[in-house]
Scaffold this motif. Structure first.
Motif, PDB file in Angstrom:
ATOM      1  N   MET A   1       0.847  -1.170   0.000  1.00 19.53           N
ATOM      2  CA  MET A   1       0.000   0.000   0.000  1.00 19.53           C
ATOM      3  C   MET A   1       0.897   1.238   0.000  1.00 19.53           C
ATOM      4  SD  MET A   1      -3.273   0.544   2.410  1.00 19.53           S
ATOM      5  CE  MET A   1      -3.789  -1.065   1.906  1.00 19.53           C
ATOM      6  N   LYS A   2       0.656   2.138  -0.922  1.00 18.64           N
ATOM      7  CA  LYS A   2       1.513   3.316  -1.061  1.00 18.64           C
ATOM      8  C   LYS A   2       1.190   4.369  -0.005  1.00 18.64           C
ATOM      9  CE  LYS A   2       2.447   2.618  -5.849  1.00 18.64           C
ATOM     10  NZ  LYS A   2       1.909   2.710  -7.158  1.00 18.64           N
ATOM     11  N   ILE A   3       2.239   5.063   0.389  1.00 23.79           N
ATOM     12  CA  ILE A   3       2.132   6.178   1.335  1.00 23.79           C
ATOM     13  C   ILE A   3       2.469   7.444   0.561  1.00 23.79           C
ATOM     14  CG2 ILE A   3       2.995   7.180   3.476  1.00 23.79           C
ATOM     15  CD1 ILE A   3       3.963   4.306   4.216  1.00 23.79           C
ATOM     16  N   TYR A   4       1.621   8.449   0.662  1.00 24.94           N
ATOM     17  CA  TYR A   4       1.804   9.705  -0.048  1.00 24.94           C
ATOM     18  C   TYR A   4       2.093  10.831   0.946  1.00 24.94           C
ATOM     19  CZ  TYR A   4      -0.433   7.334  -3.969  1.00 24.94           C
ATOM     20  OH  TYR A   4      -0.750   6.460  -4.976  1.00 24.94           O
ATOM     21  N   LYS A   5       2.882  11.813   0.489  1.00 26.03           N
ATOM     22  CA  LYS A   5       3.154  12.996   1.310  1.00 26.03           C
ATOM     23  C   LYS A   5       2.798  14.223   0.499  1.00 26.03           C
ATOM     24  CE  LYS A   5       6.576  15.262   4.167  1.00 26.03           C
ATOM     25  NZ  LYS A   5       7.940  15.234   4.671  1.00 26.03           N
ATOM     26  N   TYR A   6       2.016  15.107   1.088  1.00 26.27           N
ATOM     27  CA  TYR A   6       1.623  16.354   0.449  1.00 26.27           C
ATOM     28  C   TYR A   6       1.542  17.425   1.521  1.00 26.27           C
ATOM     29  CZ  TYR A   6      -1.129  19.725  -2.209  1.00 26.27           C
ATOM     30  OH  TYR A   6      -1.571  20.867  -2.838  1.00 26.27           O
ATOM     31  N   LYS A   7       2.264  18.516   1.298  1.00 30.14           N
ATOM     32  CA  LYS A   7       2.277  19.641   2.231  1.00 30.14           C
ATOM     33  C   LYS A   7       2.527  19.189   3.675  1.00 30.14           C
ATOM     34  CE  LYS A   7      -0.449  23.211   1.034  1.00 30.14           C
ATOM     35  NZ  LYS A   7      -1.724  23.920   0.886  1.00 30.14           N
ATOM     36  N   ASP A   8       3.561  18.410   3.858  1.00 31.27           N
ATOM     37  CA  ASP A   8       3.995  17.921   5.180  1.00 31.27           C
ATOM     38  C   ASP A   8       2.994  17.000   5.875  1.00 31.27           C
ATOM     39  OD1 ASP A   8       6.476  19.231   5.045  1.00 31.27           O
ATOM     40  OD2 ASP A   8       5.574  21.101   5.721  1.00 31.27           O
ATOM     41  N   SER A   9       2.007  16.498   5.151  1.00 28.33           N
ATOM     42  CA  SER A   9       1.071  15.518   5.703  1.00 28.33           C
ATOM     43  C   SER A   9       1.233  14.194   4.969  1.00 28.33           C
ATOM     44  CB  SER A   9      -0.371  16.003   5.557  1.00 28.33           C
ATOM     45  OG  SER A   9      -0.591  17.149   6.341  1.00 28.33           O
ATOM     46  N   VAL A  10       0.966  13.108   5.663  1.00 26.18           N
ATOM     47  CA  VAL A  10       1.089  11.762   5.117  1.00 26.18           C
ATOM     48  C   VAL A  10      -0.304  11.169   4.932  1.00 26.18           C
ATOM     49  CG1 VAL A  10       1.907   9.432   5.642  1.00 26.18           C
ATOM     50  CG2 VAL A  10       3.355  11.391   6.134  1.00 26.18           C
ATOM     51  N   TYR A  11      -0.507  10.495   3.791  1.00 28.68           N
ATOM     52  CA  TYR A  11      -1.797   9.889   3.461  1.00 28.68           C
ATOM     53  C   TYR A  11      -1.579   8.439   3.050  1.00 28.68           C
ATOM     54  CZ  TYR A  11      -3.146  14.789   3.009  1.00 28.68           C
ATOM     55  OH  TYR A  11      -3.365  16.115   3.249  1.00 28.68           O
ATOM     56  N   CYS A  12      -2.489   7.569   3.457  1.00 25.43           N
ATOM     57  CA  CYS A  12      -2.434   6.158   3.078  1.00 25.43           C
ATOM     58  C   CYS A  12      -3.813   5.569   3.363  1.00 25.43           C
ATOM     59  CB  CYS A  12      -1.369   5.431   3.894  1.00 25.43           C
ATOM     60  SG  CYS A  12      -1.138   3.704   3.424  1.00 25.43           S
ATOM     61  N   GLU A  65      -1.875   9.886 -11.326  1.00 20.22           N
ATOM     62  CA  GLU A  65      -1.379  11.220 -11.668  1.00 20.22           C
ATOM     63  C   GLU A  65      -0.470  11.858 -10.612  1.00 20.22           C
ATOM     64  OE1 GLU A  65      -1.755  12.562 -14.554  1.00 20.22           O
ATOM     65  OE2 GLU A  65      -3.290  11.249 -15.390  1.00 20.22           O
ATOM     66  N   PHE A  66      -0.479  11.355  -9.405  1.00 23.24           N
ATOM     67  CA  PHE A  66       0.310  11.980  -8.349  1.00 23.24           C
ATOM     68  C   PHE A  66       1.309  10.998  -7.731  1.00 23.24           C
ATOM     69  CE2 PHE A  66      -3.400  14.705  -8.727  1.00 23.24           C
ATOM     70  CZ  PHE A  66      -2.804  15.955  -8.757  1.00 23.24           C
ATOM     71  N   SER A  67       1.905  10.153  -8.560  1.00 21.45           N
ATOM     72  CA  SER A  67       2.891   9.187  -8.070  1.00 21.45           C
ATOM     73  C   SER A  67       4.129   9.892  -7.506  1.00 21.45           C
ATOM     74  CB  SER A  67       3.292   8.217  -9.173  1.00 21.45           C
ATOM     75  OG  SER A  67       3.888   8.907 -10.245  1.00 21.45           O
ATOM     76  N   ASP A  68       4.351  11.134  -7.896  1.00 20.74           N
ATOM     77  CA  ASP A  68       5.497  11.885  -7.373  1.00 20.74           C
ATOM     78  C   ASP A  68       5.338  12.216  -5.887  1.00 20.74           C
ATOM     79  OD1 ASP A  68       3.365  13.592  -8.301  1.00 20.74           O
ATOM     80  OD2 ASP A  68       4.708  15.316  -8.096  1.00 20.74           O
ATOM     81  N   LEU A  69       4.142  12.030  -5.339  1.00 19.75           N
ATOM     82  CA  LEU A  69       3.919  12.301  -3.924  1.00 19.75           C
ATOM     83  C   LEU A  69       4.170  11.067  -3.051  1.00 19.75           C
ATOM     84  CD1 LEU A  69       0.602  14.370  -4.140  1.00 19.75           C
ATOM     85  CD2 LEU A  69       2.951  15.220  -4.056  1.00 19.75           C
ATOM     86  N   GLY A  72       6.731   6.064   0.120  1.00 17.14           N
ATOM     87  CA  GLY A  72       7.032   4.695   0.549  1.00 17.14           C
ATOM     88  C   GLY A  72       5.810   3.828   0.371  1.00 17.14           C
ATOM     89  N   GLU A  73       5.922   2.596   0.883  1.00 15.16           N
ATOM     90  CA  GLU A  73       4.800   1.669   0.851  1.00 15.16           C
ATOM     91  C   GLU A  73       4.629   1.054   2.211  1.00 15.16           C
ATOM     92  OE1 GLU A  73       3.969  -0.864  -2.347  1.00 15.16           O
ATOM     93  OE2 GLU A  73       5.133   0.292  -3.784  1.00 15.16           O
ATOM     94  N   TYR A  74       3.380   0.759   2.561  1.00 11.19           N
ATOM     95  CA  TYR A  74       3.054   0.149   3.839  1.00 11.19           C
ATOM     96  C   TYR A  74       2.677  -1.290   3.581  1.00 11.19           C
ATOM     97  CZ  TYR A  74       0.655  -0.910   8.173  1.00 11.19           C
ATOM     98  OH  TYR A  74       0.266  -1.486   9.337  1.00 11.19           O
ATOM     99  N   GLU A  75       3.285  -2.195   4.315  1.00 12.40           N
ATOM    100  CA  GLU A  75       2.947  -3.604   4.191  1.00 12.40           C
ATOM    101  C   GLU A  75       2.209  -4.024   5.456  1.00 12.40           C
ATOM    102  OE1 GLU A  75       6.028  -6.236   2.964  1.00 12.40           O
ATOM    103  OE2 GLU A  75       6.915  -4.728   1.643  1.00 12.40           O
ATOM    104  N   SER A  76       0.998  -4.480   5.270  1.00 10.65           N
ATOM    105  CA  SER A  76       0.164  -4.910   6.385  1.00 10.65           C
ATOM    106  C   SER A  76       0.796  -6.109   7.080  1.00 10.65           C
ATOM    107  CB  SER A  76      -1.226  -5.271   5.860  1.00 10.65           C
ATOM    108  OG  SER A  76      -2.017  -5.728   6.921  1.00 10.65           O
ATOM    109  N   GLU A  77       0.617  -6.189   8.380  1.00  9.30           N
ATOM    110  CA  GLU A  77       1.185  -7.274   9.158  1.00  9.30           C
ATOM    111  C   GLU A  77       0.227  -8.454   9.266  1.00  9.30           C
ATOM    112  OE1 GLU A  77       2.584  -5.830  12.891  1.00  9.30           O
ATOM    113  OE2 GLU A  77       3.642  -4.165  11.969  1.00  9.30           O
TER     114      GLU A  77
END
Length: 78
Positions: A1-12, A65-69, A72-77
């Motif tokens: 699962m991808k993790i995105y960062k935009y304006k100092d915030s993280v989204y996933c 369209e926003f892969s530049d954001l 990293g990726e999150y791997e579920s446990e």
């Protein structure tokens, strides 16, 4: 699962609030923040401003369209 960062915030799509103090929500929340900043919008379809490609879901728009954001990726446990 991808993790995105935009304006100092993280989204996933996975809740990462325990791992990141600046976790701001899922990809739909990221879409709403991008929309607020006039980076994208919606009609019947979701799109990136200045492009003609449309998407059925905001999450699809983010992933395509926003892969530049991506930071990293999150791997579920599971």
């Amino acid at each position: 699962m991808k993790i995105y960062k935009y304006k100092d915030s993280v989204y996933c799509d996975e809740d990462l609030s325990c791992e990141y103090d600046n976790y701001a929500g899922d990809l739909y929340d990221l879409y709403l923040d991008l929309k607020e900043d006039n980076k994208c919008g919606e009609t019947t379809r979701y799109y990136v401003c200045d492009k003609y490609t449309g998407y059925d879901e905001p999450e699809e728009l983010i992933e395509e369209e926003f892969s530049d954001l991506v930071i990293g990726e999150y791997e579920s446990e599971d």
